[in-house]
Design an enzyme around this catalytic site. Structure first.
Site, PDB file in Angstrom:
ATOM      1  N   ILE A   1       0.897  -1.180   0.003  1.00 47.02           N
ATOM      2  CA  ILE A   1      -0.061   0.148   0.075  1.00 47.02           C
ATOM      3  C   ILE A   1       0.876   1.331  -0.052  1.00 47.02           C
ATOM      4  O   ILE A   1       0.642   2.336  -0.278  1.00 47.02           O
ATOM      5  CB  ILE A   1      -0.908  -0.217   1.114  1.00 47.02           C
ATOM      6  CG1 ILE A   1      -2.217   1.179   0.847  1.00 47.02           C
ATOM      7  CG2 ILE A   1      -0.170   0.455   2.411  1.00 47.02           C
ATOM      8  CD1 ILE A   1      -3.163   0.895   1.683  1.00 47.02           C
TER       9      ILE A   1
ATOM     10  N   ASN B   1      -3.484   2.269  15.214  1.00 44.80           N
ATOM     11  CA  ASN B   1      -4.179   1.762  16.875  1.00 44.80           C
ATOM     12  C   ASN B   1      -4.621   3.278  17.201  1.00 44.80           C
ATOM     13  O   ASN B   1      -4.188   4.334  16.826  1.00 44.80           O
ATOM     14  CB  ASN B   1      -3.029   1.228  17.507  1.00 44.80           C
ATOM     15  CG  ASN B   1      -1.674   1.994  17.689  1.00 44.80           C
ATOM     16  OD1 ASN B   1      -1.932   3.095  18.277  1.00 44.80           O
ATOM     17  ND2 ASN B   1      -0.532   1.557  17.326  1.00 44.80           N
TER      18      ASN B   1
ATOM     19  N   GLY C   1       3.277  -3.955  11.329  1.00 47.59           N
ATOM     20  CA  GLY C   1       2.350  -4.059  10.439  1.00 47.59           C
ATOM     21  C   GLY C   1       2.275  -2.992   9.342  1.00 47.59           C
ATOM     22  O   GLY C   1       3.294  -2.274   8.956  1.00 47.59           O
TER      23      GLY C   1
ATOM     24  N   ASP D   1       0.929  -0.262   9.532  1.00 45.94           N
ATOM     25  CA  ASP D   1       1.177   1.143  10.262  1.00 45.94           C
ATOM     26  C   ASP D   1       2.653   1.332  10.108  1.00 45.94           C
ATOM     27  O   ASP D   1       2.910   2.596   9.957  1.00 45.94           O
ATOM     28  CB  ASP D   1       0.476   0.848  11.647  1.00 45.94           C
ATOM     29  CG  ASP D   1       0.391   2.417  12.328  1.00 45.94           C
ATOM     30  OD1 ASP D   1      -0.016   2.208  13.474  1.00 45.94           O
ATOM     31  OD2 ASP D   1       0.811   3.143  11.686  1.00 45.94           O
TER      32      ASP D   1
END
Ligand code: APR
Length: 179
Positions: free
Chosen positions: A22, A35, A43, A45
């Site tokens: 992404i 989060n 991950g 993030d």
């Protein structure tokens, strides 16, 4: 202005599924599975913060966190994407704690934020299906259902891409879209 009927029929033409990273997507906004602190993590993030650079964290620090199911927007900095929409998915706790509605809200609120900012192209990861443990089949069904519903009434959002990090998620999304 297209009537709901026509926008309804071309909804799936505006949804794409690809395998990839992404952080490499050249779109108006990529969605981050964050989060509630919005201060980075592992991950996707972690990948997004690494690719965007430290200015992303600096802007995130000004946002004061984000409740589960809601979304906040920042610039994309060194990412090809112009913006990052940070949303916080539910942790899977067996399915009896409102997880499905919270995950649906992630997609609704992320798309609503994109529309509010006049963005036209958005890319989603498979929110909550990694560290947060949401079963992939159920999460994918929610992602597809909510995105179809939103695109049916928001012709201004031209294109949504589901970015799958591996072949299992890719096949699951294709199946969920009947492809
Ligand atoms: N591009 C696209 N998808 C990715 C990428 C990437 N670079 N990296 C991971 N993914 C996929 C994972 O394979 C998974 O399918 O994103 C999906 C979501 O997984 P996570 O990143 O673990 O997110 P989530 O399950 O929502 O857990 C969120 O993890 O990173 C932390 O700070 C984050 O605490 C939060 C939690």
């Amino acid at each position: 202005m297209t009537t709901p009927q026509t926008s309804d029929t071309n909804v799936d033409a505006r949804i794409e599924v690809i395998q990839g990273d992404i952080t490499e997507q050249d779109v108006d906004a990529i969605v981050n599975a964050a989060n509630s602190s919005l201060l980075g993590g592992g991950g996707v993030d972690g990948a997004i913060h690494r690719a965007a650079g430290r200015q992303l964290l600096e802007e995130c620090r000004t946002l004061g966190g984000c409740p589960t199911g809601e979304a906040k927007i920042t610039r994309g900095y060194h990412l090809p994407a112009r913006h990052v929409i940070h949303t916080v998915g539910p942790v899977w706790r067996g399915g009896e704690h409102g997880e499905a509605e919270l995950l649906a809200n992630c997609y609704r609120n992320s798309l609503a934020l994109a529309a509010q900012h006049g963005l036209r192209t958005v890319a989603f990861p498979a929110i909550s299906t990694g560290i947060y443990g949401y079963p992939l089949d159920e999460a994918t069904a929610i992602a597809v259902r909510e995105t179809r519903a939103f695109l049916a009434t928001h012709p201004d959002i031209e294109h949504v891409t589901f970015i799958c990090f591996g072949p299992h998620a890719y096949q699951t999304y294709l199946r969920a879209l009947g492809r």
